[in-house]
Design a protein around this motif. Structure first.
Motif, short mmCIF file in Angstrom:
data_model
loop_
_atom_site.label_atom_id
_atom_site.label_comp_id
_atom_site.label_asym_id
_atom_site.label_seq_id
_atom_site.Cartn_x
_atom_site.Cartn_y
_atom_site.Cartn_z
N SER A 403 0.93 -1.12 -0.08
CA SER A 403 0.06 0.12 -0.13
C SER A 403 0.89 1.37 -0.04
O SER A 403 0.67 2.40 -0.21
N ASN A 404 2.15 1.06 0.37
CA ASN A 404 3.03 2.22 0.19
C ASN A 404 4.45 1.94 -0.23
O ASN A 404 5.37 1.49 0.76
N THR A 405 4.57 1.83 -1.40
CA THR A 405 5.79 1.20 -1.94
C THR A 405 6.99 2.00 -1.72
O THR A 405 8.01 1.52 -1.74
N VAL A 406 6.72 3.24 -1.72
CA VAL A 406 7.94 3.99 -1.51
C VAL A 406 8.61 4.00 -0.03
O VAL A 406 9.83 3.70 0.17
N PHE A 407 7.83 3.81 0.90
CA PHE A 407 8.29 3.55 2.35
C PHE A 407 8.68 2.51 2.34
O PHE A 407 9.84 2.09 2.85
N SER A 408 8.08 1.27 1.79
CA SER A 408 8.58 -0.14 1.89
C SER A 408 9.85 -0.21 1.13
O SER A 408 10.92 -0.77 1.58
N GLY A 409 10.08 0.49 -0.04
CA GLY A 409 11.29 0.42 -0.89
C GLY A 409 12.25 0.92 -0.15
O GLY A 409 13.31 0.25 -0.36
N ILE A 410 12.17 2.11 0.53
CA ILE A 410 13.48 2.93 1.12
C ILE A 410 13.66 1.92 2.39
O ILE A 410 14.98 1.57 2.48
N ILE A 411 12.91 1.41 3.14
CA ILE A 411 13.26 0.54 4.17
C ILE A 411 14.00 -0.70 3.62
O ILE A 411 15.07 -1.29 4.19
N LEU A 412 13.39 -1.26 2.74
CA LEU A 412 14.05 -2.52 2.00
C LEU A 412 15.43 -2.19 1.43
O LEU A 412 16.46 -2.95 1.61
N THR A 413 15.70 -1.03 0.57
CA THR A 413 16.99 -0.46 0.30
C THR A 413 17.92 -0.46 1.39
O THR A 413 19.21 -0.70 1.40
N LEU A 414 17.47 0.23 2.50
CA LEU A 414 18.33 0.36 3.51
C LEU A 414 19.01 -1.07 4.21
O LEU A 414 20.05 -1.36 4.68
N LEU A 415 17.84 -1.76 4.31
CA LEU A 415 18.24 -3.28 4.89
C LEU A 415 19.31 -3.99 3.75
O LEU A 415 20.35 -4.44 4.35
N LEU A 416 19.27 -3.90 2.68
CA LEU A 416 20.01 -4.65 1.49
C LEU A 416 21.42 -3.90 1.59
O LEU A 416 22.54 -4.42 1.62
N ALA A 417 21.48 -2.62 1.68
CA ALA A 417 22.58 -1.96 1.76
C ALA A 417 23.46 -2.24 2.99
O ALA A 417 24.58 -2.30 3.00
N TYR A 418 22.69 -2.08 4.26
CA TYR A 418 23.28 -2.42 5.38
C TYR A 418 23.83 -3.76 5.37
O TYR A 418 25.02 -4.05 5.97
N SER A 419 22.92 -4.68 4.76
CA SER A 419 23.48 -6.12 5.13
C SER A 419 24.37 -6.44 4.20
O SER A 419 25.38 -7.11 4.58
N ALA A 420 24.53 -5.79 2.92
CA ALA A 420 25.55 -5.89 2.04
C ALA A 420 27.16 -5.40 2.60
O ALA A 420 28.20 -6.22 2.77
N GLN A 421 26.84 -4.17 3.36
CA GLN A 421 28.10 -3.78 4.04
C GLN A 421 28.68 -4.45 5.21
O GLN A 421 29.74 -4.71 5.55
N THR A 422 27.66 -5.10 5.93
CA THR A 422 27.68 -5.89 7.12
C THR A 422 28.53 -7.00 6.72
O THR A 422 29.34 -7.66 7.68
N ILE A 423 27.83 -7.72 5.73
CA ILE A 423 28.57 -9.06 5.47
C ILE A 423 30.06 -8.84 4.95
O ILE A 423 30.92 -9.51 5.15
N GLY A 424 30.39 -7.70 4.00
CA GLY A 424 31.64 -7.37 3.62
C GLY A 424 32.49 -6.81 4.71
O GLY A 424 33.74 -7.26 4.61
N ARG A 425 32.06 -6.08 5.69
CA ARG A 425 33.06 -5.76 6.79
C ARG A 425 33.14 -6.78 7.63
O ARG A 425 34.34 -6.98 8.21
N SER A 426 32.28 -7.77 8.08
CA SER A 426 32.36 -8.79 8.87
C SER A 426 33.61 -9.78 8.37
O SER A 426 34.30 -10.44 9.01
N SER A 427 33.54 -9.90 7.00
CA SER A 427 34.51 -10.84 6.29
C SER A 427 35.97 -10.35 6.31
O SER A 427 37.04 -11.26 6.60
N LYS A 428 35.97 -8.99 6.78
CA LYS A 428 37.70 -8.42 7.09
C LYS A 428 38.14 -8.77 8.38
O LYS A 428 39.21 -8.73 8.85
#
Length: 700
Positions: A403-428
């Protein structure tokens, strides 16, 4: 969906619901947390894991060591009295040692499980706190919190289990105190659980004391308008905090510990900059929460230079602090989530700010572990308001998100960005070399990062049997240790590692002795430097000096297993137990002239005196050697070392300058003169000679 139980108020036949969160969303959050860090299971011990686990005598004793762990502070094995009493994580390591033999993969697995449990209870807590809102609201907050890249240090570094256990137990304690106060009559089972978990949180890390502020805050937000519940919560948590402090004092004999003296970890302690720097670090922390890149494992001297109130960063910090406090005050009467989030952020960040203000200590990313939750509440709330998402009534289904794709999209984008950086950083965080080699390249002003990298390279070189590899490690390590000393010339660990490099890799005893003594001059209680000298003298047959320095090492750190072991082995082998500086073995005559002897003879005898610590006689013979061979550069280098050992740095530098005039390509002279200038604080000249040395090696 959440469940509702009920109670009946006196004089009211209508049952009033008691909110009981459903388990589905917390379980999903826990699974997400586990999957996010599952890649760290194969990692090894990193950084302080060695000191806290591997080199901790009582942890290595397993269950038998638990009694000692309850009566000693965290860094007892490092001979540091900082007053940190955190036995719970140490006990967990001892149990793992008993059951699994010190397997780091098991420890990483347990860290992930505890982080998953944290996700579960944080979600449960938020569902209870925001029970009048759509469950998507606390669930989205939890996911952002779990995925935030700043948490990689806490989860991927086994030692940081104290942070995980502290916040996990605090989250359970806060959830339980809310449950205990929901009905008119106090639920003592939930209250007992809250007391127990708050106590366990304190045993994990002292910063959990902020619970005494968070419990009344959450109860106030939960519409407990009368003061009874707030007073009860604050009083009970205060009693637990007092009991913990008394236990701590009984165990380690102090409430606060000694003030750290080293500039590396306490760079703001002496220069009157603590208050201004606190605001600078406040701004730095907010910057990292908003933009968590790049991340560093260390913020030691001089990563964040000391500030004054005229410093731009300090001014920004003051303004940000004022904005946060003003916004919290503005939202106070309406009791919005922003009000709760900002006070939660301030309370949880307070221990880190106090560490700067009271002790002059450095910043660390783990200090932001709990405060990030306040940030995540604000982000989700502001996004929901900005994009008009029904934060109150949205059902927990996919349709509500569509019902609110903009809000959901931003939350999902943040989650994906955070998760990608977290996985990359934790590998270090896989091992020391991976982490430190990566971060050192991005921390030009951090003396500790370059020291750590140089130390790793020296250690690798010492463990190698390949001559070419040992030389390569020396050549890689020397610039890193030089950088560390450029940033902080008074760093005993860097002088020691430089000495190790010359002693074990370059086989240059003269330079090694000089560098070991530089380390001792910077820290007279540095046991490792005494051990280095003892080992060097033992290997060259100077057993009296070896015995003396082994005893000095034990006196410097009586708890050192290595110092005691080596001293006892040497004593058993030689029968020597020399505690006073050894008497000289080579008598000197008034006239040192020996007919028929050349410059090489006087140089050899001079170095023999030097090896025995008789620098006055060494100086006489070395000066004679230089006098007889005025065009030779090597005798001047030996003479310079002797002057340095006598702390006559001016003459030492003068001798090295003469040697370089005779032979500009004398590597030992270039190295030693850079060391001398670094030691005397003339860093720009040290840099000049270091560059000349590097250019010379590059042309060979």
């Amino acid at each position: 969906m959440s469940k509702k139980t009920s109670y009946t108020k006196p004089g009211n036949d209508k049952p009033t619901p008691v909110f009981v969160p459903a388990m589905r969303l917390p379980l999903i959050a826990a699974a997400f947390a586990f999957l996010l860090y599952v890649g760290t299971i194969g990692h090894g011990y990193v950084l302080d894991d060695e000191g806290i686990i591997v080199n901790n005598e009582y942890v290595q004793q397993g269950i038998k060591g638990i009694g000692k762990l309850l009566t000693t502070e965290v860094w007892q094995g490092e001979n540091a009295k900082l007053g940190y009493y955190r036995p719970l994580s140490l006990i967990s390591f001892a149990i793992e040692q008993q059951l699994f033999g010190g397997n780091p993969h098991i420890s990483h697995f347990i860290n992930i499980l505890l982080y998953a449990a944290t996700a579960f209870f944080v979600c449960l807590l938020l569902l209870s706190v925001f029970k009048d809102y759509s469950q998507w609201f606390p669930f989205a907050i939890t996911l952002l919190f779990i995925a935030h890249p700043l948490h990689t240090e806490v989860v991927a570094n086994i030692k940081s289990r104290d942070e995980i256990l502290s916040f996990l137990n605090l989250a359970v304690a806060l959830y339980a105190i809310l449950r205990s106060m929901q009905a008119p009559e106090i639920n003592y089972k939930w209250l007992a659980l809250s007391v127990l978990c708050f106590y366990l949180a304190l045993l994990s890390k002292e910063s959990a004391m902020v619970g005494i502020l968070l419990a009344p805050l959450l109860l106030y937000y939960d519409n407990h308008k009368n003061n009874r519940a707030l007073v009860i919560a604050a009083s009970i948590f205060g009693f637990v905090l007092l009991a913990f402090q008394l236990q701590k004092y009984a165990a380690i004999g102090t409430f606060g510990g000694m003030q750290g003296a080293d500039i590396v970890n306490y760079p703001y302690a002496e220069n009157g900059s603590k208050l201004a720097t606190m605001f600078l670090i406040f701004a730095w922390g907010i910057k990292l929460i908003l933009f968590p890149y790049p991340l560093h494992y260390s913020y030691a001297y001089n990563q964040i230079p000391a500030a004054e109130f005229s410093t731009v960063g300090a001014i920004v910090g003051v303004l940000l602090a004022a904005i946060v406090l003003f916004a919290a005050y503005q939202q106070w009467k309406e009791k919005t989530p922003v009000f709760l989030a900002l006070l939660f952020f301030i309370f949880c960040l307070a221990p880190a700010m106090a560490f700067v203000l009271l002790r002059g200590g450095i910043f660390a990313e783990r200090f932001l572990y709990a405060p990030v939750l306040g940030f995540c509440i604000v982000v989700v709330w502001l996004l929901a308001k900005a994009f008009k998402w029904d934060i109150y009534k949205a059902p927990v289904n996919i349709g509500a998100l569509k019902s609110n794709t903009v809000f959901s999209g931003i939350i999902l984008t943040l989650l994906l960005a955070y998760s990608a950086q977290t996985i990359g950083r934790s590998s270090k965080w896989h091992d020391n070399l991976t982490l430190i080699a990566h971060d050192a390249n991005h921390m030009p002003a951090n003396c500790q990062a370059h020291l750590h990298y140089g130390t790793l390279l020296v250690t690798q070189g010492i463990s190698s049997t390949d001559v070419a590899n040992r030389k390569n490690k020396f050549e890689l390590a020397a610039p890193e240790l030089t950088k560390a000393l450029q940033i902080n010339p008074h760093l005993p660990e860097a002088w020691f590692q430089y000495a190790q490099a010359y002693h074990k890799l370059a086989q240059n005893a003269d330079s090694a002795i000089l560098l070991y003594n530089n380390a001792i001059r910077e820290n007279a209680g540095y046991a490792l430097a005494y051990l280095g000298l003892a080992s060097l003298y033992e290997s060259t047959g100077q057993q009296q000096f070896a015995s003396y320095y082994y005893n000095k090492a034990v006196a410097a750190n009586p708890l050192s297993v290595d110092a005691n072991t080596y001293r006892n082995n040497h004593r058993a082998k030689t029968g020597l137990d020399i505690k006073d500086y050894p008497a000289q073995n080579i008598p000197a005559t008034d006239d040192i002239t020996v007919p028929g002897k050349d410059a090489a003879y006087y140089n050899t005898v001079g170095k023999q005196f030097g090896e025995r610590g008789d620098f006055a006689n060494a100086l006489r013979y070395l000066q004679k050697s230089v006098e007889m061979a005025p065009t030779a550069d090597d005798p001047l280098v030996d003479l310079a070392v002797c002057y340095a050992m006598m702390r006559n740095y001016t003459e030492s530098i003068a001798a090295l300058e003469k040697a370089l005039q005779l032979n500009p390509n004398n590597e030992t002279a270039l190295t030693n003169i850079a060391i001398m200038y670094r030691h005397t604080g003339v860093n720009y000249k040290a840099d000049i000679y270091t560059q000349r040395l590097q250019q010379l090696k590059g042309t060979q």
